[in-house]
Structure formats: structure tokens, C-alpha cells
Design a protein around this motif. Sequence first.
Motif, PDB file in Angstrom:
ATOM      1  N   GLN A 104      37.368  29.871  38.636  1.00  0.00           N
ATOM      2  CA  GLN A 104      36.516  30.818  39.354  1.00  0.00           C
ATOM      3  C   GLN A 104      35.654  30.124  40.407  1.00  0.00           C
ATOM      4  O   GLN A 104      35.345  30.704  41.450  1.00  0.00           O
ATOM      5  CB  GLN A 104      35.612  31.546  38.348  1.00  0.00           C
ATOM      6  CG  GLN A 104      34.635  32.522  38.973  1.00  0.00           C
ATOM      7  CD  GLN A 104      33.427  32.768  38.091  1.00  0.00           C
ATOM      8  OE1 GLN A 104      33.173  32.023  37.150  1.00  0.00           O
ATOM      9  NE2 GLN A 104      32.684  33.803  38.402  1.00  0.00           N
ATOM     10  N   PRO A 109      41.578  34.260  42.165  1.00  0.00           N
ATOM     11  CA  PRO A 109      42.363  34.436  40.945  1.00  0.00           C
ATOM     12  C   PRO A 109      43.850  34.165  41.129  1.00  0.00           C
ATOM     13  O   PRO A 109      44.502  33.640  40.213  1.00  0.00           O
ATOM     14  CB  PRO A 109      42.112  35.901  40.577  1.00  0.00           C
ATOM     15  CG  PRO A 109      40.815  36.244  41.211  1.00  0.00           C
ATOM     16  CD  PRO A 109      40.752  35.450  42.473  1.00  0.00           C
ATOM     17  N   PRO A 153      37.761  39.323  37.446  1.00  0.00           N
ATOM     18  CA  PRO A 153      38.984  39.164  38.247  1.00  0.00           C
ATOM     19  C   PRO A 153      39.931  38.096  37.709  1.00  0.00           C
ATOM     20  O   PRO A 153      41.155  38.225  37.842  1.00  0.00           O
ATOM     21  CB  PRO A 153      38.446  38.786  39.628  1.00  0.00           C
ATOM     22  CG  PRO A 153      37.071  39.393  39.677  1.00  0.00           C
ATOM     23  CD  PRO A 153      36.543  39.246  38.283  1.00  0.00           C
ATOM     24  N   TRP A 154      39.391  37.061  37.082  1.00  0.00           N
ATOM     25  CA  TRP A 154      40.237  35.998  36.524  1.00  0.00           C
ATOM     26  C   TRP A 154      40.860  36.462  35.201  1.00  0.00           C
ATOM     27  O   TRP A 154      42.000  36.115  34.900  1.00  0.00           O
ATOM     28  CB  TRP A 154      39.442  34.715  36.376  1.00  0.00           C
ATOM     29  CG  TRP A 154      39.272  34.055  37.710  1.00  0.00           C
ATOM     30  CD1 TRP A 154      40.036  33.036  38.233  1.00  0.00           C
ATOM     31  CD2 TRP A 154      38.333  34.393  38.727  1.00  0.00           C
ATOM     32  NE1 TRP A 154      39.612  32.728  39.501  1.00  0.00           N
ATOM     33  CE2 TRP A 154      38.561  33.539  39.842  1.00  0.00           C
ATOM     34  CE3 TRP A 154      37.299  35.327  38.822  1.00  0.00           C
ATOM     35  CZ2 TRP A 154      37.810  33.598  41.007  1.00  0.00           C
ATOM     36  CZ3 TRP A 154      36.552  35.385  39.988  1.00  0.00           C
ATOM     37  CH2 TRP A 154      36.810  34.527  41.071  1.00  0.00           C
ATOM     38  N   ASP A 156      41.588  39.621  34.704  1.00  0.00           N
ATOM     39  CA  ASP A 156      42.609  40.559  35.190  1.00  0.00           C
ATOM     40  C   ASP A 156      43.859  39.816  35.654  1.00  0.00           C
ATOM     41  O   ASP A 156      44.990  40.290  35.454  1.00  0.00           O
ATOM     42  CB  ASP A 156      42.052  41.405  36.329  1.00  0.00           C
ATOM     43  CG  ASP A 156      41.004  42.401  35.874  1.00  0.00           C
ATOM     44  OD1 ASP A 156      40.927  42.669  34.651  1.00  0.00           O
ATOM     45  OD2 ASP A 156      40.255  42.905  36.730  1.00  0.00           O
ATOM     46  N   GLU A 157      43.677  38.661  36.272  1.00  0.00           N
ATOM     47  CA  GLU A 157      44.816  37.885  36.728  1.00  0.00           C
ATOM     48  C   GLU A 157      45.630  37.374  35.529  1.00  0.00           C
ATOM     49  O   GLU A 157      46.873  37.370  35.566  1.00  0.00           O
ATOM     50  CB  GLU A 157      44.350  36.704  37.575  1.00  0.00           C
ATOM     51  CG  GLU A 157      45.467  35.861  38.171  1.00  0.00           C
ATOM     52  CD  GLU A 157      46.260  36.566  39.261  1.00  0.00           C
ATOM     53  OE1 GLU A 157      47.340  36.074  39.632  1.00  0.00           O
ATOM     54  OE2 GLU A 157      45.792  37.629  39.758  1.00  0.00           O
TER      55      GLU A 157
END
Length: 244
Positions: A104, A109, A153-154, A156-157
Motif C-alpha cells: 500500500q 493495488p 483496495p488492497w 479487494d485486489e
Amino acid sequence: MGFSLGFVTFAALVLAVSAAPTSFVLIGDSTTANGTTPNSGGWGNGFCASLASGTPCINTAHNGATTGSFVADGFWNISLAAIRGEVAKGRRTLATIQFGHNDQKIAPPESMGTNMTAMVQTIRALGAEPVLVTSLTRRSFTSDGKISDALGPWADETILISQQQNTHLLDLHANSIAYCEAIGPDAAHRLNRLPDDNTHLNVNGTIVFGRMVADLIKASFPSQLPVIPNAQLSFNITHGIASF
């Protein structure tokens, strides 16, 4: 009550005996690594302690690692050697992968996702099973008692890569957020490695989140893995009750 306790103990023994011989290799950053110094301390020890006695559980995670530096600095080679060794013994080998906290800080991501995809494919080529794990939440709260989440977001990735590569997924991020918000800031901070360290875990934090990972992986592989029950701690986690 005596009969019930005996049944639980017997069931645990049957599970340990009947499950296929399984080994675990843990890959990730300091929130997975076994740490006893400031700015370290993850769920690895607690997870390994949740397994049947004699189950290999090799923690190759490293403080400060990103998906890129983990490879570049040679820690990935250590992980691969451990995986090869367990596969060579004829053991079912599961390799957990959890990154995000340090990725991060340096890249979007998608960069982590590219590296994670390569890890998944390499692990499979060795005959092992990759298990993706979303990032353990930081225990930083907003004024209204909600987690201040920058890792979404990470996480989610990681979920996206698990879908693309068809791997098992443990959504530790969502589950740890829900638990920390349920028990509140004071109880959540009692799991900190140091009072002002909302990222790393003390011994109690390792026990709690190690059990959370154990329960998640047990649910993802029903009746397949040598996870020893801890009914009270699992109840507290699923019901948002502080154990420490």
C-alpha cells in the motif's frame, strides 16, 4: 457435561487422525510473521498453535515485506524451499499468502495483484495449494467507533486475484474489521504489540487472530484440515466478544 467434554475431545482426535497429512507454509509481511520485537508480530503463531500436534506449520513471512521485496530479498526462495520439502514428503501442502500493508505504501493495488498472481502460479506448479488471505485490519478507529480503513483496495485486489486464479480465499480483512468494531477501541487496542502500534499483535492478539484464520480456513476446507477446535474463543470471535 462430562460426556459432552469427552465427545468434543474424541471428535478432535478423530479429526486429527482422519484428515489427510497436511502441511502449512505461511507467506506474507509482519502481520503474518512471528514477531517479539517492536513493529512486528502477526497471527502466525496463533494459527500454528490451532493445528493438531505435529502438523508442520512453517512461517516464512517477513517484517516490512511487499510482494516485490519478498521475492527480491530472497524470502520467496525460502518459502519455495519449504513448499518443495513438504510436497516431497507426500504431504498436502497449503501455502497462505497475505500482503497489502507495505504494498500500500509504494504502489497501486494492481502491482500487488500482478506479483500475487505469479506467486499463486508458482505454488501450484510445485504441487501445493495457494490460499489467499486479505490483509489483517489496522486497529485505527474514527471518532464514531468505526475502523479507519485504508487497506480496502488492497484487500479487494486480493479477492480479485483469488477469483481470477480460482483459489481459496480467507477474508481476514472483513472479518477482523467486523470483530474490532464489535469489541470497540479499548478492547481492540489491548491486542496491540505496543500501546500505540495499531498494526502488530501482542501474544493475546496472535491468539485471537490466529484462531480467526484457523476458523476461516477450516470453513473453506470443511472436514479436511487438522484444525483443533477452541469453542469458547471461536464463539467470542463470531459474537463480537472480547477475550482479553
